[in-house]
Design an enzyme around this catalytic site. Structure first.
Site, PDB file in Angstrom:
ATOM      1  N   ASN A  34       0.842  -1.202   0.000  1.00 45.98           N
ATOM      2  CA  ASN A  34       0.000   0.000   0.000  1.00 45.98           C
ATOM      3  C   ASN A  34       0.873   1.246   0.000  1.00 45.98           C
ATOM      4  OD1 ASN A  34      -0.447   1.914   2.537  1.00 45.98           O
ATOM      5  ND2 ASN A  34       0.208  -0.085   3.332  1.00 45.98           N
ATOM      6  N   PHE A  81      -1.859   8.047   4.592  1.00 40.23           N
ATOM      7  CA  PHE A  81      -2.733   8.518   5.672  1.00 40.23           C
ATOM      8  C   PHE A  81      -4.021   9.195   5.181  1.00 40.23           C
ATOM      9  CE2 PHE A  81       1.076   9.220   8.784  1.00 40.23           C
ATOM     10  CZ  PHE A  81       1.134   7.861   9.044  1.00 40.23           C
ATOM     11  N   SER A 126       5.520   5.060   8.759  1.00 38.89           N
ATOM     12  CA  SER A 126       4.894   4.868   7.455  1.00 38.89           C
ATOM     13  C   SER A 126       5.863   5.286   6.349  1.00 38.89           C
ATOM     14  CB  SER A 126       3.619   5.698   7.335  1.00 38.89           C
ATOM     15  OG  SER A 126       3.138   5.684   5.991  1.00 38.89           O
ATOM     16  N   ASN A 132       4.946   6.061   3.420  1.00 43.52           N
ATOM     17  CA  ASN A 132       4.158   6.733   2.387  1.00 43.52           C
ATOM     18  C   ASN A 132       3.952   8.224   2.621  1.00 43.52           C
ATOM     19  OD1 ASN A 132       3.755   4.242   0.976  1.00 43.52           O
ATOM     20  ND2 ASN A 132       2.277   3.690   2.568  1.00 43.52           N
ATOM     21  N   THR A 133       4.494   8.755   3.706  1.00 36.99           N
ATOM     22  CA  THR A 133       4.539  10.197   3.934  1.00 36.99           C
ATOM     23  C   THR A 133       5.999  10.606   3.818  1.00 36.99           C
ATOM     24  OG1 THR A 133       2.616  10.191   5.399  1.00 36.99           O
ATOM     25  CG2 THR A 133       4.108  12.059   5.571  1.00 36.99           C
ATOM     26  N   LYS A 181       5.686   3.583  17.215  1.00 39.45           N
ATOM     27  CA  LYS A 181       5.645   2.562  16.171  1.00 39.45           C
ATOM     28  C   LYS A 181       6.772   2.790  15.192  1.00 39.45           C
ATOM     29  CE  LYS A 181       2.566   0.028  13.077  1.00 39.45           C
ATOM     30  NZ  LYS A 181       1.157  -0.181  12.658  1.00 39.45           N
ATOM     31  N   ASN A 231       5.954  -1.574  11.350  1.00 34.91           N
ATOM     32  CA  ASN A 231       5.095  -1.171  10.244  1.00 34.91           C
ATOM     33  C   ASN A 231       5.488  -1.939   8.971  1.00 34.91           C
ATOM     34  OD1 ASN A 231       3.292   0.376   8.607  1.00 34.91           O
ATOM     35  ND2 ASN A 231       3.603   2.155   9.921  1.00 34.91           N
TER      36      ASN A 231
END
Length: 343
Positions: free
Chosen positions: A108, A112, A171, A173-174, A205, A234
């Site tokens: 993915n 967010f 994450s 993805n940021t 995390k 993660n």
């Protein structure tokens, strides 16, 4: 069985449509329900929280706190909602979720997406006073100029409405978010979070892509700023050689069985660095009782899953709990706590 069949039928839709249909089904009361009490052997104490069992739902499924009570009713011992950011945002362009069917995995690059803090807060406020442990995954907006301030704002607004909080700096993805894992930036972030004085436990995390040598530095930072524990881990930006799906080249974070080995090894590394008292939640590749038990024996006090549900259906929750009871009894343990780090 019916709900597991429904899960397989949802694979006829693209991943985001399937997810939305799943959320709607839970909101309509169509989800599974557990009516019996969990066996006492599964009772878990986690950073001062009493859990009926150690099997939790990871963040990412209920991004907007729409269905925490339905998920608890399905048998989870605790549920983590979010990630929530101060302002609503759409996230990355679609398509951004990819099933790697042959690998039972997912990639993915969501970024967010969520409806924002105000709506999230209103939903949590409506469940105030209800039983069950519900946590919040805190994030930062993609275009934020001050990400530390984003975490602080969300924590301050929600601190009386959840049973635990997760500072998600892992994450992929940021853009730039994972730089907060470096020692100087991490100290600044955790100091700001600690200054809020949240009454509920706060976890950090992390990503599975860090070096083992970083464990002691992170553990020291967590202790220095009074956080309660760590969630490991993660999604990963690496692509193990075991992958066979033709979607393996998609950008984003990989989750599911291919990340099990590394994430579990990190649990082992952090347990050694932290000693017996720090709360650790193990995440990554939990798809059966055996993998859940392996994380516990490696040092996790509790585990979380998400990708496993996509392929195994909600019946997985009960299968894991039944299997944990069998394994604990076979190994002569009277409780989950006795098995933590026992390997």
């Amino acid at each position: 069985m019916i709900h597991d069949l429904a899960t397989r039928l949802l694979h006829g839709f693209d991943p985001e449509t399937a997810h939305r249909l799943g959320i709607q089904g839970l909101k309509l009361g169509l989800g599974p329900r557990q009516f019996s009490r969990d066996p006492d052997i599964l009772h878990t104490r986690l950073a001062g929280l009493d859990l009926p069992n150690p099997v939790g739902l990871a963040a990412g499924f209920d991004k907007n706190a729409e269905t925490p009570d339905a998920l608890l009713a399905a048998g989870f011992g605790f549920v983590e909602c979010g990630a929530v950011t101060p302002r609503a945002q759409d996230g990355k362009p679609k398509p951004r979720i990819f099933r790697l069917e042959e690998d039972r995995a997912v990639i993915n690059r969501m970024g967010f997406p969520n409806q924002g803090l105000d709506l999230f807060k209103a939903r949590l406020a409506r469940r105030s006073g209800r039983k069950g442990v519900v946590g919040v995954n805190l994030g930062a907006n993609l275009d934020s100029e001050d990400r530390v301030a984003d975490y602080v704002a969300c924590l301050r607004e929600l601190q009386d409405l959840a049973q635990f909080f997760t500072v998600n700096i892992s994450s992929p993805n940021t853009p730039g978010l994972r730089t907060l894992q470096s020692s100087g930036a991490l100290d600044d972030l955790l100091a700001a979070v600690a200054a809020v004085g949240a009454k509920a436990p706060v976890f950090l995390k992390i990503a599975p892509d860090i070096a083992d040598s970083e464990a002691e530095v992170m553990v020291e930072a967590i202790r220095r700023h009074g956080l309660n524990g760590i969630i490991i881990a993660n999604t990963t930006i690496t692509r193990p050689e075991s992958l066979v799906s033709d979607k393996m080249g998609e950008g984003g974070g990989l989750s599911g069985p291919p990340v099990f080995s590394r994430s579990t090894e990190l649990v082992r590394v952090f347990r050694k660095a932290a000693g017996p008292d720090m709360a650790i939640i193990g995440v990554g590749g939990v798809s059966c009782a055996e993998t859940a038990y392996a994380k516990i024996r490696a040092g996790a006090n509790a585990i979380q899953l998400y990708t496993g549900l996509i392929y195994e259906g909600p019946g997985l929750i009960q299968r894991i709990k039944t299997g944990l009871v069998e394994r604990l009894q076979a190994d002569g343990f009277a409780s989950i706590s006795e098995a933590v780090g026992a390997e």
